[in-house]
Design a protein around this motif. Sequence first.
Motif, PDB file in Angstrom:
ATOM      1  N   ILE A   1       8.358   5.186  -2.019  1.00 19.14           N
ATOM      2  CA  ILE A   1       7.340   4.618  -3.041  1.00 19.14           C
ATOM      3  C   ILE A   1       6.263   5.865  -3.061  1.00 19.14           C
ATOM      4  O   ILE A   1       5.730   6.025  -1.739  1.00 19.14           O
ATOM      5  CB  ILE A   1       6.926   3.254  -2.815  1.00 19.14           C
ATOM      6  CG1 ILE A   1       8.062   2.533  -2.816  1.00 19.14           C
ATOM      7  CG2 ILE A   1       5.944   2.957  -3.777  1.00 19.14           C
ATOM      8  CD1 ILE A   1       7.788   0.836  -2.687  1.00 19.14           C
ATOM      9  N   SER A   2       6.083   6.527  -4.228  1.00 24.00           N
ATOM     10  CA  SER A   2       4.981   7.365  -3.956  1.00 24.00           C
ATOM     11  C   SER A   2       3.720   6.917  -5.011  1.00 24.00           C
ATOM     12  O   SER A   2       2.469   7.482  -4.840  1.00 24.00           O
ATOM     13  CB  SER A   2       5.405   8.694  -4.500  1.00 24.00           C
ATOM     14  OG  SER A   2       5.992   8.599  -5.963  1.00 24.00           O
ATOM     15  N   ALA A   3       3.982   5.773  -5.651  1.00 20.86           N
ATOM     16  CA  ALA A   3       2.703   5.371  -6.513  1.00 20.86           C
ATOM     17  C   ALA A   3       2.999   3.916  -6.917  1.00 20.86           C
ATOM     18  O   ALA A   3       4.293   3.575  -7.100  1.00 20.86           O
ATOM     19  CB  ALA A   3       2.354   6.030  -7.688  1.00 20.86           C
ATOM     20  N   SER A   4       2.018   3.034  -7.188  1.00 16.99           N
ATOM     21  CA  SER A   4       2.199   1.914  -7.675  1.00 16.99           C
ATOM     22  C   SER A   4       1.072   1.444  -8.551  1.00 16.99           C
ATOM     23  O   SER A   4       0.004   1.949  -8.304  1.00 16.99           O
ATOM     24  CB  SER A   4       2.223   0.817  -6.371  1.00 16.99           C
ATOM     25  OG  SER A   4       1.168   0.799  -5.650  1.00 16.99           O
ATOM     26  N   CYS A   5       1.464   0.342  -9.608  1.00 14.18           N
ATOM     27  CA  CYS A   5       0.062  -0.042 -10.414  1.00 14.18           C
ATOM     28  C   CYS A   5       0.445  -1.218 -10.813  1.00 14.18           C
ATOM     29  O   CYS A   5       1.688  -1.568 -11.496  1.00 14.18           O
ATOM     30  CB  CYS A   5       0.155   1.008 -11.447  1.00 14.18           C
ATOM     31  SG  CYS A   5      -1.019   0.513 -12.760  1.00 14.18           S
ATOM     32  N   TRP A   6      -0.059  -2.211 -10.598  1.00 13.61           N
ATOM     33  CA  TRP A   6      -0.005  -3.490 -11.249  1.00 13.61           C
ATOM     34  C   TRP A   6      -1.225  -3.717 -12.358  1.00 13.61           C
ATOM     35  O   TRP A   6      -2.243  -3.362 -12.079  1.00 13.61           O
ATOM     36  CB  TRP A   6       0.083  -4.819 -10.269  1.00 13.61           C
ATOM     37  CG  TRP A   6       0.062  -6.082 -10.894  1.00 13.61           C
ATOM     38  CD1 TRP A   6       1.390  -6.869 -11.203  1.00 13.61           C
ATOM     39  CD2 TRP A   6      -0.824  -6.961 -11.206  1.00 13.61           C
ATOM     40  NE1 TRP A   6       0.904  -7.966 -11.833  1.00 13.61           N
ATOM     41  CE2 TRP A   6      -0.385  -8.273 -12.082  1.00 13.61           C
ATOM     42  CE3 TRP A   6      -2.275  -6.879 -11.418  1.00 13.61           C
ATOM     43  CZ2 TRP A   6      -1.071  -9.041 -12.689  1.00 13.61           C
ATOM     44  CZ3 TRP A   6      -2.920  -7.853 -12.076  1.00 13.61           C
ATOM     45  CH2 TRP A   6      -2.495  -9.098 -12.620  1.00 13.61           C
ATOM     46  N   GLN A   7      -0.659  -4.452 -13.530  1.00 15.66           N
ATOM     47  CA  GLN A   7      -1.781  -4.842 -14.370  1.00 15.66           C
ATOM     48  C   GLN A   7      -0.980  -5.647 -15.638  1.00 15.66           C
ATOM     49  O   GLN A   7      -0.115  -5.450 -16.031  1.00 15.66           O
ATOM     50  CB  GLN A   7      -2.191  -3.267 -15.053  1.00 15.66           C
ATOM     51  CG  GLN A   7      -3.658  -3.649 -15.964  1.00 15.66           C
ATOM     52  CD  GLN A   7      -3.346  -3.728 -17.223  1.00 15.66           C
ATOM     53  OE1 GLN A   7      -2.294  -3.312 -17.931  1.00 15.66           O
ATOM     54  NE2 GLN A   7      -4.055  -4.449 -18.020  1.00 15.66           N
ATOM     55  N   ASP A   8      -1.844  -6.858 -15.800  1.00 15.71           N
ATOM     56  CA  ASP A   8      -1.395  -7.560 -16.917  1.00 15.71           C
ATOM     57  C   ASP A   8       0.195  -8.296 -16.706  1.00 15.71           C
ATOM     58  O   ASP A   8       0.776  -7.980 -17.664  1.00 15.71           O
ATOM     59  CB  ASP A   8      -1.698  -6.940 -18.180  1.00 15.71           C
ATOM     60  CG  ASP A   8      -1.615  -7.872 -19.267  1.00 15.71           C
ATOM     61  OD1 ASP A   8      -1.662  -9.117 -19.063  1.00 15.71           O
ATOM     62  OD2 ASP A   8      -1.168  -7.656 -20.718  1.00 15.71           O
ATOM     63  N   GLY A   9       0.533  -8.585 -15.544  1.00 11.09           N
ATOM     64  CA  GLY A   9       1.768  -9.208 -15.324  1.00 11.09           C
ATOM     65  C   GLY A   9       2.826  -8.197 -15.274  1.00 11.09           C
ATOM     66  O   GLY A   9       3.938  -8.537 -14.984  1.00 11.09           O
ATOM     67  N   MET A  10       2.531  -6.858 -15.101  1.00 10.75           N
ATOM     68  CA  MET A  10       3.508  -6.017 -14.838  1.00 10.75           C
ATOM     69  C   MET A  10       3.320  -4.847 -13.702  1.00 10.75           C
ATOM     70  O   MET A  10       2.222  -4.228 -13.552  1.00 10.75           O
ATOM     71  CB  MET A  10       3.964  -4.912 -16.271  1.00 10.75           C
ATOM     72  CG  MET A  10       4.012  -5.761 -17.355  1.00 10.75           C
ATOM     73  SD  MET A  10       5.758  -6.876 -17.038  1.00 10.75           S
ATOM     74  CE  MET A  10       6.895  -5.438 -17.033  1.00 10.75           C
ATOM     75  N   LEU A  11       4.263  -4.945 -12.885  1.00 11.70           N
ATOM     76  CA  LEU A  11       4.352  -4.021 -11.518  1.00 11.70           C
ATOM     77  C   LEU A  11       5.021  -2.515 -12.024  1.00 11.70           C
ATOM     78  O   LEU A  11       6.298  -2.868 -12.267  1.00 11.70           O
ATOM     79  CB  LEU A  11       4.619  -4.571 -10.273  1.00 11.70           C
ATOM     80  CG  LEU A  11       4.759  -3.919  -8.990  1.00 11.70           C
ATOM     81  CD1 LEU A  11       3.261  -3.092  -8.640  1.00 11.70           C
ATOM     82  CD2 LEU A  11       5.514  -4.506  -7.986  1.00 11.70           C
ATOM     83  N   THR A  12       4.557  -1.660 -11.696  1.00 13.45           N
ATOM     84  CA  THR A  12       5.237  -0.286 -11.851  1.00 13.45           C
ATOM     85  C   THR A  12       5.183   0.503 -10.651  1.00 13.45           C
ATOM     86  O   THR A  12       4.200   0.848  -9.880  1.00 13.45           O
ATOM     87  CB  THR A  12       4.734   0.594 -13.168  1.00 13.45           C
ATOM     88  OG1 THR A  12       4.500  -0.097 -14.305  1.00 13.45           O
ATOM     89  CG2 THR A  12       5.517   1.851 -13.446  1.00 13.45           C
ATOM     90  N   LEU A  13       6.172   0.870 -10.404  1.00 15.61           N
ATOM     91  CA  LEU A  13       6.605   1.741  -9.087  1.00 15.61           C
ATOM     92  C   LEU A  13       6.921   3.086  -9.570  1.00 15.61           C
ATOM     93  O   LEU A  13       7.801   3.395 -10.386  1.00 15.61           O
ATOM     94  CB  LEU A  13       7.546   1.018  -8.215  1.00 15.61           C
ATOM     95  CG  LEU A  13       7.107  -0.085  -7.440  1.00 15.61           C
ATOM     96  CD1 LEU A  13       8.356  -0.324  -6.349  1.00 15.61           C
ATOM     97  CD2 LEU A  13       5.803  -0.309  -6.441  1.00 15.61           C
TER      98      LEU A  13
ATOM     99  N   GLU B   1       2.307 -12.141  -6.460  1.00 10.34           N
ATOM    100  CA  GLU B   1       3.677 -11.585  -6.440  1.00 10.34           C
ATOM    101  C   GLU B   1       3.594 -10.105  -6.131  1.00 10.34           C
ATOM    102  O   GLU B   1       4.412  -9.602  -5.200  1.00 10.34           O
ATOM    103  CB  GLU B   1       4.779 -11.856  -7.510  1.00 10.34           C
ATOM    104  CG  GLU B   1       4.868 -13.601  -7.818  1.00 10.34           C
ATOM    105  CD  GLU B   1       5.578 -13.790  -8.844  1.00 10.34           C
ATOM    106  OE1 GLU B   1       6.496 -14.944  -8.990  1.00 10.34           O
ATOM    107  OE2 GLU B   1       5.576 -12.965  -9.837  1.00 10.34           O
ATOM    108  N   ALA B   2       2.797  -9.389  -6.950  1.00 16.90           N
ATOM    109  CA  ALA B   2       2.854  -8.143  -6.881  1.00 16.90           C
ATOM    110  C   ALA B   2       2.411  -7.598  -5.403  1.00 16.90           C
ATOM    111  O   ALA B   2       2.798  -6.578  -4.615  1.00 16.90           O
ATOM    112  CB  ALA B   2       2.091  -7.302  -7.965  1.00 16.90           C
ATOM    113  N   ILE B   3       1.080  -8.185  -5.029  1.00 13.79           N
ATOM    114  CA  ILE B   3       0.663  -7.760  -3.582  1.00 13.79           C
ATOM    115  C   ILE B   3       1.562  -8.150  -2.474  1.00 13.79           C
ATOM    116  O   ILE B   3       1.776  -7.323  -1.664  1.00 13.79           O
ATOM    117  CB  ILE B   3      -0.703  -8.631  -3.612  1.00 13.79           C
ATOM    118  CG1 ILE B   3      -1.830  -8.218  -4.739  1.00 13.79           C
ATOM    119  CG2 ILE B   3      -1.390  -8.325  -2.025  1.00 13.79           C
ATOM    120  CD1 ILE B   3      -2.841  -9.085  -4.537  1.00 13.79           C
ATOM    121  N   ARG B   4       2.075  -9.163  -2.575  1.00 12.55           N
ATOM    122  CA  ARG B   4       3.085  -9.428  -1.588  1.00 12.55           C
ATOM    123  C   ARG B   4       4.547  -8.662  -1.577  1.00 12.55           C
ATOM    124  O   ARG B   4       4.809  -8.280  -0.550  1.00 12.55           O
ATOM    125  CB  ARG B   4       3.813 -10.991  -1.815  1.00 12.55           C
ATOM    126  CG  ARG B   4       4.558 -11.512  -0.758  1.00 12.55           C
ATOM    127  CD  ARG B   4       5.057 -12.768  -0.847  1.00 12.55           C
ATOM    128  NE  ARG B   4       5.606 -13.303  -2.281  1.00 12.55           N
ATOM    129  CZ  ARG B   4       4.946 -14.029  -3.059  1.00 12.55           C
ATOM    130  NH1 ARG B   4       3.711 -14.367  -3.004  1.00 12.55           N
ATOM    131  NH2 ARG B   4       5.692 -14.257  -4.253  1.00 12.55           N
TER     132      ARG B   4
END
Length: 360
Positions: A202-214, A187-190
């Motif tokens: 959007i200046s940064a993104s990070c997905w890890q362990d079920g959480m996406l942070t923008l 879901e995060a990749i999509r």
Amino acid sequence: MDAELFKQQARAQILAAGAEHRPLEIRGGGSKSWYGQQVQGELLDTRAYSGVIDYEPTELVITARCGTPLAEVEALLAQHNQMLAFEPPHFGGAATLGGTVASGLSGPSRQAVGALRDFVLGAVLMDGKGDVLHFGGQVMKNVAGYDVSRLLAGSLGTLGLILEVSLKVLPLPVASSSRRFAMTEAEAIRSLNQWGGLPLPISASCWQDGMLTLRLSGAQAAVSAAEKNLGGEAVADADNFWHAIREQTHCFFAAATSQKSLWRLSLPSTTASLTLPGETLIEWGGAQRWLITDVDAAQIREAVAGAGGHATLYRTGGATDKSAGVFHPLAPAVAQIHRRLKASFDPSAIFNIGRMYPDF
């Protein structure tokens, strides 16, 4: 140390090493000495060649010597509400500007503003003959030798001693906000790729362990509108979160142990989840993926190459040494270009030999 005296001493050291075919290890603060293959040889320490040469905030350019502490450069820029927009990682307080450029590493904002190499306007290099070469300039319009300046980004000191660098800088964003969403990796990749095609700051993104942070950065109106459109939960202490991602002090990276290694995977942003065991963290809108695993290097590189990317053995523990090669094997034609460049700048083959690949 006096600038001219440093250059005279460096030239003498380079010429003596070349005459005797003795390898030299070019090093600043050593904060990234673990990056790449093991280097051996006589130390050429750049830290004595320090200081900002030219900085005019209205021109958005800073020129400084290679041994200048990175923290000193960033502190000066902050006084004028400016920044190195590519957010270079420090990995410790000893990081220097020359080492930053030589490593070529960029931080969380890479997806939005470009890589470190895109901000290099000019450079001064001392080659293996002791000659001082000037490339590029201090403005974007000056393209003479521009590609050579950018070529030094990520060269890990294998082409020569980077004496000075001119970098483009940018104003600090007026507003910034970070939002968090509960999502699976797929879901995060999509979502990241869908949002990437929209006019969102959007200046940064990070997905890890079920959480996406923008992270949203820019004009206040644009950030506020994006917050309203995207939703999500506000991230407390967001600055520390992104700092931890940049400097790899986030808890995810602590999982790299003596039994598991940290890999950096560069992939097309739309690539689906790879079927490789291990823990994953995704940055740069899906284009940079960190993998902590004990899987064999050949298996990892085969899977990544099959998806159109490449894999770097970033940090290694006891289970996986660097004999597999830190950097993805080069295609024969590309390897030949590397060798010719190395021979042109370093004919005696003395600079950081083996740091990138066994023969250069």
